[in-house]
Design an enzyme around this catalytic site. Structure first.
Site, PDB file in Angstrom:
ATOM      1  N   TYR A 151       3.591  12.088  -0.553  1.00  0.00           N
ATOM      2  CA  TYR A 151       4.511  10.711  -0.684  1.00  0.00           C
ATOM      3  C   TYR A 151       3.194   9.489  -0.483  1.00  0.00           C
ATOM      4  CZ  TYR A 151       7.497   7.420   1.520  1.00  0.00           C
ATOM      5  OH  TYR A 151       8.191   6.346   1.625  1.00  0.00           O
ATOM      6  N   LYS A 176       3.169   6.242  -3.382  1.00  0.00           N
ATOM      7  CA  LYS A 176       3.333   5.006  -2.633  1.00  0.00           C
ATOM      8  C   LYS A 176       1.983   3.904  -2.847  1.00  0.00           C
ATOM      9  CE  LYS A 176       7.684   5.143  -1.580  1.00  0.00           C
ATOM     10  NZ  LYS A 176       8.757   4.410  -2.345  1.00  0.00           N
ATOM     11  N   SER A 186       8.067  -0.005  -0.953  1.00  0.00           N
ATOM     12  CA  SER A 186       7.128   1.205  -0.658  1.00  0.00           C
ATOM     13  C   SER A 186       7.235   1.728   0.768  1.00  0.00           C
ATOM     14  CB  SER A 186       5.766   0.436  -0.857  1.00  0.00           C
ATOM     15  OG  SER A 186       4.775   1.484  -0.601  1.00  0.00           O
TER      16      SER A 186
END
Length: 331
Positions: free
Chosen positions: A188, A192, A174
């Site tokens: 983003y 994650k 991650s």
């Protein structure tokens, strides 16, 4: 007298807790002769993970899209092999975000070449940095496809074999932006964060099969991907990222492997990584009594310290806005 009794009771409870964890904690995986499959293994953290694996005696499969990069990476990884008589590096080119059947076929091919997968490392991913209104819907979709659904596809392809062998490790790479939302990372960070929920749920399902999941949260790492990302990264994001610093792929790889082999759920690098993992441990699985006690007794102070980080980040963002406003007025 009363305090003495309380102390004895606490000591006994801690001793019992330690013994319980000693019994239920996962046994360390032996890498010698095992099969490690790594997605996104042609560069950056993925390649560093592959090098670390062969150094410890494992056979390695690296998956990526670019065949030329795969071949170049294979040569470099092979130069670090511990025993050339028995170790092998296998490569296969596939887009893990596309047809799940094609991904399964690639994983099956790797298992035929190097045997059952002992450790699966879902490393493939990329970052898009930009203000929310400047980030297109297509970029959001791409982040979800690559950073989340790609890992789902590969894990689904490998999980049956791991269950049949009654053991294994599954690692998801991650980011610290998968623990805390950061300016410029609306797409983003979301992708994650999705990995975290998937990993916690999956761990509950696979634990009876002696399979343990590791969530790794590396900080900014000196990779070609980061260099490309920095070309379009907002100034606010750069200044916030500078707070943590830059780490080498090899340091990240060593940390991830140590934690994965020991079955730890949360894996971090550096002091800031420890702080974030402690603060975000929540309902995450605990496999170490030492880690559990540390999280219990330090979470409050970590929450306090993190407020100063957030205050600092707000100041950075506010300063950048004032500078931008000033330039607009003067132009």
């Amino acid at each position: 007298m009363f305090l003495y009794v309380i102390f004895i009771v606490i000591f006994i409870l801690l001793a019992l807790l330690y013994l319980v964890f000693k019994i239920i904690s996962p046994k360390c995986v032996e890498l010698q002769g095992s099969h490690v499959l790594i997605t996104g293994g042609s560069s950056g953290i993925g390649k560093a993970l592959a090098i670390e694996a062969v150094k410890q005696g494992a056979n390695v499969t690296i998956i990526a899209r670019n065949e030329k990069k795969l071949e170049d990476a294979k040569k470099e990884i092979e130069s670090h092999i511990k025993d050339r008589a028995i170790q092998r590096v296998f490569t296969t080119s596939v887009d893990i975000t596309k047809d799940a059947d094609i991904v399964k076929e690639a994983v099956n091919k790797a298992e035929k070449e190097l045997g059952p997968i002992t450790i699966l490392i879902n490393n493939a991913g990329s970052a898009v940095a930009g203000r929310f209104e400047e980030t297109s819907s297509q970029q959001f979709q791409r982040m979800i496809e690559l950073n989340f659904l790609g890992s789902v596809n590969v894990t689904k392809a490998a999980i049956k074999g791991m269950k049949e062998n009654n053991g294994g490790r599954i690692v998801f790479i991650s980011s610290q932006a998968g623990q805390v939302g950061v300016f410029g990372y609306t797409a983003y960070s979301a992708s994650k964060f999705a990995l975290r929920g998937f990993a916690e749920s999956l761990q509950m399902e696979v634990k009876p099969y002696n399979i343990y999941v590791t969530m790794a949260f590396p900080p900014d790492t000196d990779t070609p991907g980061l260099a490309e990302e920095n070309k379009s990264k907002p100034r606010e994001t750069i200044l916030i990222s500078d707070t943590v610093g830059l780490f080498s792929p090899s340091d990240v790889a060593k940390s991830v492997f140590t934690d994965a082999m020991n079955g730890k759920f949360l894996s971090y690098v550096g002091m800031d990584g420890w702080l974030l993992c402690t603060l975000s441990s929540g309902m995450s699985p605990a496999t170490s009594v030492v880690d559990l006690l540390q999280q219990i007794f330090t979470m409050g102070i970590c929450r306090f310290v993190c407020q100063f980080y957030l205050f600092h980040f707000d100041r950075i963002i506010g300063k950048c806005k004032r500078e931008k406003d000033s330039k607009m007025k003067s132009s």
